[in-house]
Design a protein around this motif. Sequence first.
Motif, PDB file in Angstrom:
ATOM      1  N   GLU A 147       0.828  -1.207   0.000  1.00 62.07           N
ATOM      2  CA  GLU A 147       0.000   0.000   0.000  1.00 62.07           C
ATOM      3  C   GLU A 147       0.865   1.261   0.000  1.00 62.07           C
ATOM      4  O   GLU A 147       0.562   2.231  -0.697  1.00 62.07           O
ATOM      5  N   THR A 183      -4.792 -11.161   7.771  1.00 61.63           N
ATOM      6  CA  THR A 183      -4.387  -9.908   7.134  1.00 61.63           C
ATOM      7  C   THR A 183      -4.279  -8.834   8.204  1.00 61.63           C
ATOM      8  O   THR A 183      -4.839  -8.970   9.310  1.00 61.63           O
ATOM      9  N   LEU A 184      -3.579  -7.789   7.906  1.00 62.04           N
ATOM     10  CA  LEU A 184      -3.441  -6.678   8.845  1.00 62.04           C
ATOM     11  C   LEU A 184      -4.810  -6.079   9.170  1.00 62.04           C
ATOM     12  O   LEU A 184      -5.087  -5.740  10.326  1.00 62.04           O
ATOM     13  N   GLU A 185      -5.667  -5.975   8.181  1.00 65.56           N
ATOM     14  CA  GLU A 185      -7.007  -5.420   8.400  1.00 65.56           C
ATOM     15  C   GLU A 185      -7.789  -6.225   9.410  1.00 65.56           C
ATOM     16  O   GLU A 185      -8.489  -5.684  10.269  1.00 65.56           O
ATOM     17  N   GLU A 186      -7.668  -7.557   9.344  1.00 62.48           N
ATOM     18  CA  GLU A 186      -8.375  -8.423  10.294  1.00 62.48           C
ATOM     19  C   GLU A 186      -7.851  -8.196  11.717  1.00 62.48           C
ATOM     20  O   GLU A 186      -8.622  -8.127  12.666  1.00 62.48           O
ATOM     21  N   LEU A 204      -6.292  -5.468  12.914  1.00 65.13           N
ATOM     22  CA  LEU A 204      -6.635  -4.121  13.396  1.00 65.13           C
ATOM     23  C   LEU A 204      -8.108  -3.990  13.723  1.00 65.13           C
ATOM     24  O   LEU A 204      -8.484  -3.227  14.614  1.00 65.13           O
ATOM     25  N   SER A 205      -8.961  -4.719  13.032  1.00 64.96           N
ATOM     26  CA  SER A 205     -10.392  -4.647  13.299  1.00 64.96           C
ATOM     27  C   SER A 205     -10.763  -5.308  14.630  1.00 64.96           C
ATOM     28  O   SER A 205     -11.827  -5.034  15.193  1.00 64.96           O
ATOM     29  N   GLU A 206      -9.895  -6.184  15.129  1.00 63.98           N
ATOM     30  CA  GLU A 206     -10.157  -6.845  16.425  1.00 63.98           C
ATOM     31  C   GLU A 206      -9.989  -5.875  17.583  1.00 63.98           C
ATOM     32  O   GLU A 206     -10.587  -6.044  18.624  1.00 63.98           O
TER      33      GLU A 206
END
Length: 119
Positions: A3, A111-114, A116-118
């Motif tokens: 990104e 994934t990083l998104e998973e 961070l969403s936690e």
Amino acid sequence: MCEYHSKFNEFMSELNAQRIVLTKELSRLDKYISSMYHDLEGIDPSEEYAISYVTQLQETLKKRRVVKDEMARLDAVLNPLRNVAGDIETSVNIRKKVSKRWKRDFKMTLTLEEILSEG
């Protein structure tokens, strides 16, 4: 693709596009000034039109200076970035290979998104 790398490439594209716009405008002004210089050779300096002509030439030269100044400021940022762009490409490609190996060797499926969403 990374990104951060994508954002860097997008930023570089925007700067290069702006450089093209400024170059075209500088070329347009230069052509106009050149045309005015050729016309100036045939003007009698005592004519009333001469003062208007000189004023128009002066205004065009000022516009050209503004464009040149903006190009210099843009180049102050763009040129160093161009110099490091190759190093960034190399670093990103190396990191991609390492990341791919880590994902395979350590069975990384998150994934990083998973993650961070936690939080």
